[in-house]
Write a protein that holds these residues in place. Structure first.
Motif, mmCIF file in Angstrom:
data_model
loop_
_atom_site.group_PDB
_atom_site.id
_atom_site.type_symbol
_atom_site.label_atom_id
_atom_site.label_comp_id
_atom_site.label_asym_id
_atom_site.label_seq_id
_atom_site.Cartn_x
_atom_site.Cartn_y
_atom_site.Cartn_z
ATOM 1 N N GLN A 76 8.065 19.200 -2.400
ATOM 2 C CA GLN A 76 8.454 19.719 -1.274
ATOM 3 C C GLN A 76 9.856 19.336 -1.111
ATOM 4 O OE1 GLN A 76 3.999 18.482 0.254
ATOM 5 N NE2 GLN A 76 5.284 19.322 1.873
ATOM 6 N N TYR A 77 10.485 18.596 -1.431
ATOM 7 C CA TYR A 77 11.526 17.828 -1.422
ATOM 8 C C TYR A 77 12.513 17.642 -2.720
ATOM 9 C CZ TYR A 77 9.758 17.060 3.331
ATOM 10 O OH TYR A 77 8.963 17.290 4.575
ATOM 11 N N THR A 78 13.650 17.587 -2.324
ATOM 12 C CA THR A 78 14.762 17.266 -3.835
ATOM 13 C C THR A 78 14.025 15.742 -3.959
ATOM 14 O OG1 THR A 78 16.476 16.799 -2.465
ATOM 15 C CG2 THR A 78 16.316 19.113 -3.010
ATOM 16 N N PRO A 79 14.381 15.619 -5.379
ATOM 17 C CA PRO A 79 14.071 14.147 -5.845
ATOM 18 C C PRO A 79 14.957 13.303 -5.290
ATOM 19 C CG PRO A 79 14.701 15.711 -7.636
ATOM 20 C CD PRO A 79 14.318 16.642 -6.419
ATOM 21 N N GLU A 80 16.247 13.507 -5.227
ATOM 22 C CA GLU A 80 17.368 12.564 -4.996
ATOM 23 C C GLU A 80 17.044 12.230 -3.551
ATOM 24 O OE1 GLU A 80 19.098 15.612 -7.749
ATOM 25 O OE2 GLU A 80 18.048 15.858 -5.866
ATOM 26 N N LEU A 81 16.484 12.860 -2.675
ATOM 27 C CA LEU A 81 16.119 12.445 -1.269
ATOM 28 C C LEU A 81 15.188 11.573 -1.196
ATOM 29 C CD1 LEU A 81 16.704 12.866 1.930
ATOM 30 C CD2 LEU A 81 15.269 14.745 1.855
ATOM 31 N N LEU A 82 13.903 12.020 -1.855
ATOM 32 C CA LEU A 82 12.961 10.996 -2.030
ATOM 33 C C LEU A 82 13.115 9.700 -2.547
ATOM 34 C CD1 LEU A 82 9.943 13.941 -2.953
ATOM 35 C CD2 LEU A 82 10.627 13.012 -0.494
ATOM 36 N N GLN A 83 13.840 9.751 -3.623
ATOM 37 C CA GLN A 83 14.141 8.436 -4.390
ATOM 38 C C GLN A 83 14.918 7.515 -3.485
ATOM 39 O OE1 GLN A 83 15.896 9.941 -8.095
ATOM 40 N NE2 GLN A 83 13.878 10.888 -8.670
ATOM 41 N N ALA A 84 15.926 8.208 -2.926
ATOM 42 C CA ALA A 84 16.926 7.412 -1.650
ATOM 43 C C ALA A 84 16.002 6.863 -0.549
ATOM 44 C CB ALA A 84 17.756 8.337 -1.487
ATOM 45 N N ILE A 85 15.002 7.588 -0.011
ATOM 46 C CA ILE A 85 14.233 7.103 0.860
ATOM 47 C C ILE A 85 13.318 5.808 0.309
ATOM 48 C CG2 ILE A 85 12.327 7.374 2.401
ATOM 49 C CD1 ILE A 85 13.426 10.447 2.568
ATOM 50 N N ASP A 86 12.666 6.268 -0.845
ATOM 51 C CA ASP A 86 11.980 4.946 -1.461
ATOM 52 C C ASP A 86 12.672 3.712 -1.604
ATOM 53 O OD1 ASP A 86 9.875 6.513 -1.515
ATOM 54 O OD2 ASP A 86 9.987 7.333 -3.633
ATOM 55 N N ALA A 87 13.962 3.860 -2.224
ATOM 56 C CA ALA A 87 14.761 2.498 -2.400
ATOM 57 C C ALA A 87 15.269 2.272 -1.074
ATOM 58 C CB ALA A 87 16.220 3.308 -3.247
ATOM 59 N N ALA A 88 15.567 2.816 -0.168
ATOM 60 C CA ALA A 88 15.855 2.223 1.101
ATOM 61 C C ALA A 88 14.837 1.330 1.861
ATOM 62 C CB ALA A 88 16.468 3.240 2.123
ATOM 63 N N MET A 89 13.434 1.666 1.493
ATOM 64 C CA MET A 89 12.478 0.985 1.982
ATOM 65 C C MET A 89 11.686 -0.220 0.897
ATOM 66 S SD MET A 89 10.110 3.586 4.250
ATOM 67 C CE MET A 89 9.070 2.227 4.828
ATOM 68 N N PRO A 147 0.792 -1.212 0.017
ATOM 69 C CA PRO A 147 0.155 -0.026 -0.124
ATOM 70 C C PRO A 147 0.671 1.302 -0.073
ATOM 71 C CG PRO A 147 0.213 -0.724 2.202
ATOM 72 C CD PRO A 147 0.762 -1.771 1.378
ATOM 73 N N LEU A 148 1.931 1.062 0.123
ATOM 74 C CA LEU A 148 2.906 2.386 0.194
ATOM 75 C C LEU A 148 3.207 2.813 -1.002
ATOM 76 C CD1 LEU A 148 4.277 3.295 2.997
ATOM 77 C CD2 LEU A 148 6.610 2.379 2.121
ATOM 78 N N ILE A 149 2.672 4.275 -1.205
ATOM 79 C CA ILE A 149 3.096 5.095 -2.280
ATOM 80 C C ILE A 149 4.270 5.534 -2.236
ATOM 81 C CG2 ILE A 149 2.207 6.905 -3.543
ATOM 82 C CD1 ILE A 149 -0.665 6.537 -2.534
ATOM 83 N N PRO A 150 5.190 5.865 -3.163
ATOM 84 C CA PRO A 150 6.626 6.267 -3.091
ATOM 85 C C PRO A 150 6.366 7.832 -2.725
ATOM 86 C CG PRO A 150 6.341 4.838 -5.114
ATOM 87 C CD PRO A 150 4.836 5.048 -4.384
ATOM 88 N N LEU A 151 7.317 8.356 -2.159
ATOM 89 C CA LEU A 151 7.477 9.521 -1.679
ATOM 90 C C LEU A 151 7.738 10.431 -2.870
ATOM 91 C CD1 LEU A 151 9.345 9.279 1.750
ATOM 92 C CD2 LEU A 151 7.088 9.793 1.523
ATOM 93 N N ALA A 152 8.448 9.963 -3.618
ATOM 94 C CA ALA A 152 8.841 10.656 -4.985
ATOM 95 C C ALA A 152 7.454 11.019 -5.785
ATOM 96 C CB ALA A 152 9.865 9.760 -5.833
ATOM 97 N N GLU A 153 6.274 10.262 -5.461
ATOM 98 C CA GLU A 153 5.327 10.753 -6.145
ATOM 99 C C GLU A 153 4.305 11.585 -5.288
ATOM 100 O OE1 GLU A 153 2.808 7.366 -7.357
ATOM 101 O OE2 GLU A 153 4.501 6.304 -8.239
ATOM 102 N N LEU A 154 4.726 11.512 -3.858
ATOM 103 C CA LEU A 154 3.717 12.155 -3.060
ATOM 104 C C LEU A 154 4.009 13.513 -2.747
ATOM 105 C CD1 LEU A 154 2.751 9.416 -0.474
ATOM 106 C CD2 LEU A 154 1.233 10.381 -2.244
ATOM 107 N N TYR A 155 5.523 13.785 -2.858
ATOM 108 C CA TYR A 155 5.871 15.088 -2.242
ATOM 109 C C TYR A 155 7.012 15.531 -3.096
ATOM 110 C CZ TYR A 155 4.257 13.801 2.305
ATOM 111 O OH TYR A 155 3.168 13.300 3.243
ATOM 112 N N VAL A 156 6.704 15.390 -4.301
ATOM 113 C CA VAL A 156 7.804 15.871 -5.784
ATOM 114 C C VAL A 156 7.738 17.515 -5.501
ATOM 115 C CG1 VAL A 156 5.594 16.300 -7.335
ATOM 116 C CG2 VAL A 156 7.853 15.859 -8.017
#
Length: 289
Positions: free
Chosen positions: A256-269, A245-254
């Motif tokens: 509000q945050y730099t894409p590199e940070l959001l993509q890294a968090i998504d990858a870590a999870m 059910p987890l929607i990637p942060l890179a889609e939700l907070y595009v």
């Protein structure tokens, strides 16, 4: 001893310390604020007292409950000493430092540096909105540096979450609570030391027989960062195994945050350990932290 808990009474003497306050009572022990004789410096003292296995008698000694497993109590005590030894050996400004460990009341204790501050969990709760990226970078850059030192010592933290990141009043973040620490050079994990934090522990930590590694701490770190952004814990990993059910942060907070940070968090999870960043260095490069 207080009537409502297993804690030693305020103003009790313990080795070269006087207990001033009970800070926390958990399943595996108690945490006190104490003042050292002669120096008037304050320290944090952890006491091994697993409430399901032991009790405190009228002489204040910690004894195994008659119905409890004596060997399980001893295993936990060994793990407690291991935590103290690990923290005493680690030397990094963003890792809590153990100064002294000793025996008393038929159990074991260790002392750590004390500093005024607040847990990241409390900051998230009070904010009621996504934490600013500048704040996240200021906190997680040093935490990652500390975690890298942990991994260089062939150790895993295995319980990274917002309540185990402490922000001192001077702004310095600290990685605390190494009660689940695991040595990669040792044998199989001791079941008594297994810790599962819902939303922050990945599947290889939740299900027995799976191999844990640096990628395990990376998942918990990503989940902690996600909690900073969403203001709540991620779903337990068991809820992500079939239909995630987890929607990637890179889609939700595009925006509000730099894409590199959001993509890294998504990858870590990522649920599959092999698809995550495998090291702190790799995660830092992805997130530009």
């Amino acid at each position: 001893m207080s009537n409502s808990s297993l804690a030693l009474a305020v103003d009790s003497r313990l080795d070269r310390y006087t207990l001033r306050r009970v800070l926390n009572e958990g399943g595996f022990g108690l945490v006190y604020l104490a003042e050292e004789d002669g120096t008037q410096q304050y320290f944090v003292i952890k006491e091994y007292l697993p409430s399901k296995l032991a009790f405190r008698d009228e002489n204040l000694n910690v004894l195994v409950r008659p119905e409890a497993d004596d060997e399980l109590f001893r295993q936990g005590r060994r793990a407690f000493f291991q935590e103290a030894a690990v923290l005493a050996a680690l030397n990094h400004p963003n890792i809590v430092k153990v100064r002294h460990f000793f025996q008393a009341h038929e159990t074991v204790y260790f002392t750590m540096d004390f500093a005024q501050g607040i847990a990241l969990r409390s900051i998230i709760k009070k904010a009621r909105r996504p934490l600013f990226e500048n704040f996240l970078r200021r906190i997680f850059g040093p935490i990652l540096a500390g975690l890298e030192v942990v991994h260089q010592h062939k150790l895993l933290h295995l319980d990274i979450k917002p309540s185990n990141i402490y922000i001192r009043d001077d702004g310095q973040p600290m990685l605390i609570d190494f009660g689940a620490v695991y040595n990669l050079l040792s044998g199989p994990r001791d079941p008594v030391a297994n810790v599962v934090s819902q939303g922050f522990s990945p599947k290889e930590q939740v299900y027995s027989g799976a191999e844990v590694g640096t990628w395990t701490d990376i998942y918990a770190l990503g989940a902690t960062l996600r909690a900073c952004i969403e203001g709540k814990s991620p779903p337990p990993v068991k809820n992500r195994l079939k239909k995630d059910p987890l929607i990637p942060l890179a889609e939700l907070y595009v925006d509000q945050y730099t894409p590199e940070l959001l993509q890294a968090i998504d990858a870590a999870m990522r649920v599959d350990p092999a698809q995550r960043p495998q090291t702190v260095a790799e995660f830092r490069r992805m997130a530009t932290l």
